[in-house]
Design a protein around this motif. Structure first.
Motif, PDB file in Angstrom:
ATOM      1  N   GLU A   6       0.857  -1.187   0.000  1.00 38.60           N
ATOM      2  CA  GLU A   6       0.000   0.000   0.000  1.00 38.60           C
ATOM      3  C   GLU A   6       0.895   1.240   0.000  1.00 38.60           C
ATOM      4  O   GLU A   6       1.822   1.349   0.799  1.00 38.60           O
ATOM      5  N   PRO A   7       0.634   2.180  -0.901  1.00 39.61           N
ATOM      6  CA  PRO A   7       1.519   3.350  -1.012  1.00 39.61           C
ATOM      7  C   PRO A   7       1.387   4.320   0.164  1.00 39.61           C
ATOM      8  O   PRO A   7       0.366   4.358   0.845  1.00 39.61           O
ATOM      9  N   HIS A   8       2.431   5.073   0.367  1.00 35.49           N
ATOM     10  CA  HIS A   8       2.443   6.177   1.328  1.00 35.49           C
ATOM     11  C   HIS A   8       2.100   7.460   0.572  1.00 35.49           C
ATOM     12  O   HIS A   8       2.172   7.498  -0.658  1.00 35.49           O
ATOM     13  N   VAL A  32       5.373   8.145   8.977  1.00 31.87           N
ATOM     14  CA  VAL A  32       4.317   7.141   9.003  1.00 31.87           C
ATOM     15  C   VAL A  32       4.944   5.790   8.691  1.00 31.87           C
ATOM     16  O   VAL A  32       5.629   5.630   7.683  1.00 31.87           O
ATOM     17  N   ILE A  33       4.715   4.828   9.594  1.00 36.24           N
ATOM     18  CA  ILE A  33       5.192   3.466   9.408  1.00 36.24           C
ATOM     19  C   ILE A  33       3.985   2.592   9.111  1.00 36.24           C
ATOM     20  O   ILE A  33       2.997   2.636   9.845  1.00 36.24           O
ATOM     21  N   GLN A  43      -0.007 -10.675  -2.543  1.00 30.80           N
ATOM     22  CA  GLN A  43      -0.822  -9.737  -1.783  1.00 30.80           C
ATOM     23  C   GLN A  43      -0.116  -9.343  -0.491  1.00 30.80           C
ATOM     24  O   GLN A  43       0.649 -10.110   0.063  1.00 30.80           O
ATOM     25  N   SER A  44      -0.423  -8.139  -0.023  1.00 32.23           N
ATOM     26  CA  SER A  44       0.147  -7.662   1.225  1.00 32.23           C
ATOM     27  C   SER A  44      -0.757  -6.574   1.773  1.00 32.23           C
ATOM     28  O   SER A  44      -0.861  -5.504   1.197  1.00 32.23           O
ATOM     29  N   GLU A  45      -1.403  -6.865   2.883  1.00 31.93           N
ATOM     30  CA  GLU A  45      -2.295  -5.859   3.465  1.00 31.93           C
ATOM     31  C   GLU A  45      -1.622  -5.173   4.638  1.00 31.93           C
ATOM     32  O   GLU A  45      -0.768  -5.753   5.310  1.00 31.93           O
ATOM     33  N   VAL A  46      -1.986  -3.938   4.876  1.00 31.95           N
ATOM     34  CA  VAL A  46      -1.468  -3.189   6.020  1.00 31.95           C
ATOM     35  C   VAL A  46      -2.195  -3.692   7.261  1.00 31.95           C
ATOM     36  O   VAL A  46      -3.422  -3.643   7.332  1.00 31.95           O
TER      37      VAL A  46
END
Length: 167
Positions: A6-8, A32-33, A43-46
């Motif tokens: 997810e982008p910053h 922000v971390i 896939q990779s969710e925060v």
């Protein structure tokens, strides 16, 4: 195969991976971390987002041994974030007379229950981590200097021979 995190909203400053915990942490210049789950291939969710308000983040490290994210700040504070319970565990007690400057490197020394923390003025401290009863205490400190302090920007540790390399 590639993985998209997810982008910053701003530039990424740090990106670290921990295979043991199946986590990726990304940190942007606005402090922000984002901690991402790394269990799936594509896939990779925060799973957690942390905003550090005290000062600028200057170093980041996962600790496998006690499931923490170690966050170094430019004011010399070392914070420990409990990933499993989603809260700050502790800040390292730093004697105000021995402020060492910006934290440049944090490194967990495998099999030793120790975190190495190196500062901009060349000071390195060895800090005990849980499960030891002396957790978060500095047990040894040295200065990287010949004629004047030299900042440390990278560290490697040989787990087999217990040799420390600093640069």
């Amino acid at each position: 195969a590639s993985k998209h995190l997810e982008p910053h909203s701003t530039e990424i400053k740090f990106l670290i991976h921990n295979q043991e915990l199946n986590l990726v942490a990304s940190c942007s210049i606005d402090n922000v971390i984002k901690i991402h789950d790394d269990k799936e291939l594509l896939q990779s969710e925060v799973i957690k987002e942390i905003k550090v308000l005290e000062d600028n983040i200057s170093a980041l490290c996962f600790s496998d041994k006690f499931n923490r994210l170690c966050i170094g700040l430019s004011n010399g504070t070392l914070k420990f974030y409990d990933i499993e319970h989603s809260h700050y565990d502790s800040d390292l007690d730093v004697d105000s007379s021995s402020i060492k400057g910006e934290i440049r490197v944090i490194k967990e020394l495998q099999d030793l229950e120790i975190i190495l923390c190196c500062y901009s003025n060349g000071v390195c401290t060895f800090i005990v981590i849980p499960p030891s009863n002396a957790k978060y205490k500095t047990i040894y400190e040295f200065n990287n200097n010949i004629k004047e302090p030299i900042s440390i920007s990278c560290v490697e540790f040989d787990n087999e021979k217990h040799h420390l390399f600093i640069g």
